[in-house]
Enzyme design. Sequence first.
Site, mmCIF file in Angstrom:
data_model
loop_
_atom_site.group_PDB
_atom_site.id
_atom_site.type_symbol
_atom_site.label_atom_id
_atom_site.label_comp_id
_atom_site.label_asym_id
_atom_site.label_seq_id
_atom_site.Cartn_x
_atom_site.Cartn_y
_atom_site.Cartn_z
ATOM 1 N N VAL A 145 -55.886 -2.162 15.816
ATOM 2 C CA VAL A 145 -55.515 -0.860 15.803
ATOM 3 C C VAL A 145 -55.765 -0.401 14.446
ATOM 4 O O VAL A 145 -54.979 -0.754 13.517
ATOM 5 C CB VAL A 145 -54.142 -0.298 16.461
ATOM 6 C CG1 VAL A 145 -54.174 0.947 16.479
ATOM 7 C CG2 VAL A 145 -54.024 -1.003 17.936
ATOM 8 N N GLU A 172 -48.172 2.084 20.332
ATOM 9 C CA GLU A 172 -48.344 3.716 20.003
ATOM 10 C C GLU A 172 -46.844 4.448 20.374
ATOM 11 O O GLU A 172 -46.575 5.455 20.004
ATOM 12 C CB GLU A 172 -49.540 4.485 20.662
ATOM 13 C CG GLU A 172 -50.816 3.832 20.462
ATOM 14 C CD GLU A 172 -51.934 4.601 20.920
ATOM 15 O OE1 GLU A 172 -51.425 5.252 21.983
ATOM 16 O OE2 GLU A 172 -53.027 4.486 20.461
ATOM 17 N N GLU A 215 -41.404 -8.517 16.356
ATOM 18 C CA GLU A 215 -40.001 -8.615 16.524
ATOM 19 C C GLU A 215 -39.722 -8.563 18.239
ATOM 20 O O GLU A 215 -40.682 -8.050 19.041
ATOM 21 C CB GLU A 215 -39.380 -7.392 15.916
ATOM 22 C CG GLU A 215 -39.650 -7.295 14.542
ATOM 23 C CD GLU A 215 -39.095 -5.855 13.782
ATOM 24 O OE1 GLU A 215 -38.043 -5.393 14.380
ATOM 25 O OE2 GLU A 215 -39.547 -5.638 12.739
ATOM 26 N N MET A 278 -34.953 -9.357 6.922
ATOM 27 C CA MET A 278 -34.692 -7.833 7.257
ATOM 28 C C MET A 278 -33.072 -7.722 7.466
ATOM 29 O O MET A 278 -32.620 -7.174 8.446
ATOM 30 C CB MET A 278 -35.381 -7.536 8.632
ATOM 31 C CG MET A 278 -36.823 -7.587 8.407
ATOM 32 S SD MET A 278 -37.775 -6.878 9.840
ATOM 33 C CE MET A 278 -37.536 -8.404 11.101
ATOM 34 N N THR A 279 -32.690 -7.710 6.188
ATOM 35 C CA THR A 279 -31.232 -7.533 6.234
ATOM 36 C C THR A 279 -30.603 -6.305 5.917
ATOM 37 O O THR A 279 -30.205 -5.652 4.856
ATOM 38 C CB THR A 279 -30.522 -8.507 4.918
ATOM 39 O OG1 THR A 279 -31.236 -8.527 3.871
ATOM 40 C CG2 THR A 279 -30.508 -9.953 5.124
ATOM 41 N N TYR A 280 -30.929 -5.594 7.011
ATOM 42 C CA TYR A 280 -30.511 -4.067 7.027
ATOM 43 C C TYR A 280 -30.319 -3.660 8.668
ATOM 44 O O TYR A 280 -30.641 -4.513 9.622
ATOM 45 C CB TYR A 280 -31.242 -3.230 6.279
ATOM 46 C CG TYR A 280 -32.673 -3.332 6.499
ATOM 47 C CD1 TYR A 280 -33.447 -2.923 7.771
ATOM 48 C CD2 TYR A 280 -33.441 -4.170 5.492
ATOM 49 C CE1 TYR A 280 -35.014 -3.153 8.008
ATOM 50 C CE2 TYR A 280 -34.969 -4.442 5.884
ATOM 51 C CZ TYR A 280 -35.485 -4.130 6.924
ATOM 52 O OH TYR A 280 -36.787 -4.253 7.189
ATOM 53 N N GLU A 281 -29.776 -2.377 8.923
ATOM 54 C CA GLU A 281 -29.683 -1.700 10.164
ATOM 55 C C GLU A 281 -28.461 -2.338 11.016
ATOM 56 O O GLU A 281 -28.523 -2.534 12.104
ATOM 57 C CB GLU A 281 -30.846 -2.021 11.145
ATOM 58 C CG GLU A 281 -32.203 -1.204 10.549
ATOM 59 C CD GLU A 281 -31.908 0.290 11.094
ATOM 60 O OE1 GLU A 281 -32.162 0.759 12.240
ATOM 61 O OE2 GLU A 281 -31.687 1.239 10.289
ATOM 62 N N TRP A 404 -37.549 -1.556 2.849
ATOM 63 C CA TRP A 404 -37.820 -0.607 3.842
ATOM 64 C C TRP A 404 -37.075 0.428 3.574
ATOM 65 O O TRP A 404 -35.787 0.762 3.890
ATOM 66 C CB TRP A 404 -37.458 -1.348 5.169
ATOM 67 C CG TRP A 404 -37.841 -0.480 6.374
ATOM 68 C CD1 TRP A 404 -36.849 0.321 7.014
ATOM 69 C CD2 TRP A 404 -39.089 -0.611 7.076
ATOM 70 N NE1 TRP A 404 -37.559 1.108 7.951
ATOM 71 C CE2 TRP A 404 -39.034 0.614 8.106
ATOM 72 C CE3 TRP A 404 -40.334 -0.880 6.453
ATOM 73 C CZ2 TRP A 404 -40.004 1.058 8.547
ATOM 74 C CZ3 TRP A 404 -41.411 -0.696 7.465
ATOM 75 C CH2 TRP A 404 -41.091 0.405 8.244
#
Length: 435
Positions: A145, A172, A215, A278-281, A404
Amino acid sequence: MEIYVVQPGDNLFGIAQAFGVPMSHIIEDNRLPNPSLLVVGQTLVIRFPEEVYTVQPGDTLASVALQSGLSLRQLYRNNPILEGQPTLYPGQTLVLRYQGSPGPSVTVNSYAYPFINQSLLQRTLPFLTYLTPFTYGIQEDGELVSLDDEPLIAMGRAVGTAALMHLSTLTESGNFSNDLANLVLNDLSLQEVLIDNVLTTLQTKGYSGLDVDFEFIFPQDALPYAAFIRRLRDRLNPLGYPVIVALAPKTSSDQPGLLYEGHSYRDLGEAANRVFLMTYEWGYTYGPPMAVAPLPNVRAVVEYALTEIPAEKLWLGVPNYGYDWPLPFLQGKTRATSISPQYAVSLAARYRSSISYDETAQAPWFRYTDENGTKHEVWFEDARSIRAKLSLIPEYGLDGAGYWNLMRPFPQNWLVLDSLFTIRETPLPAGLLRS
């Protein structure tokens, strides 16, 4: 560098006098929109110039860099007033060096959508080793894409920031598709088509490597995912392209949940050249009010990762945002709004709230009541919380950090980063990354 926390009764003139630095430097470095309006609990990053230069007629930024023994990127980092632009005028004062010894070298990556504000991107690029335009999607036939990434790549190249191609199963609709991942990961012929298309894009667009982000993949696809990353590495490394993989923030190998079960730290760590944690959220849109990246949680992920992956392969994930929750929080109903750290401070100023700091989470927060009488709780990042997270990099010997994302302004972050570390100017070739 000092991080000063605004106290009751403070004003910027007094703070500048106390530290012996020009008030204009504090305003420019921290990009204060209203210098006369400070918030109790707000942080200010204060840097101390050691060597300055007065621009002479005929000087260019390149000539100043050459005669001072600095890179153009470092001159931009030292002088936020330049806004990432090379324009100079006679009589202008440039900071050549700040007090303090250079810190350890780190790799710095960050993500940006193609519609990022170009002025924001321009002034941030000198702080990055890599810029990663987000994202190339995958079609069921292995085609990509498309992404309008060429302006971002060109802007980065102009200041020596390399670009990483980002490949994901994001659709999308804005969701990661585990069905699409399952299709790709279990069809070798489809993978060959996809890898060919990735390689063509790397070469034609001038990318310097590949960042893969699948993910919420099915648990049974964990080993096929690692095999796919290994196949990518074997194809791309001989041509000079490193392969980076993004991993969910796990604290054990058997951590339950669809976000975690498809990511094998050991297998993916072996397969990839670098790993982005991804050490957040933890604090997120639909969850209760809390820090986005509480330090104990971040530390726990890093310590588990180190049992499976060499430290020199790891990039620490750092959030560039916060959240504003309306109260009371109702599970399944309350939706937080993502905000920039700068906007968080402006909210505190607008509603005359003092900013508190959670020493355990190492994160700032405050509450306010809006014009409609709705109470809010805000958690965000400031210079203190960023320093606490970035300090994990030398503590554990990690290779660097990944942000991020770049879409929201956070000038204090870049000042802290540059004060703590020497940012790698040139990406390592894939031959040196492979292990």
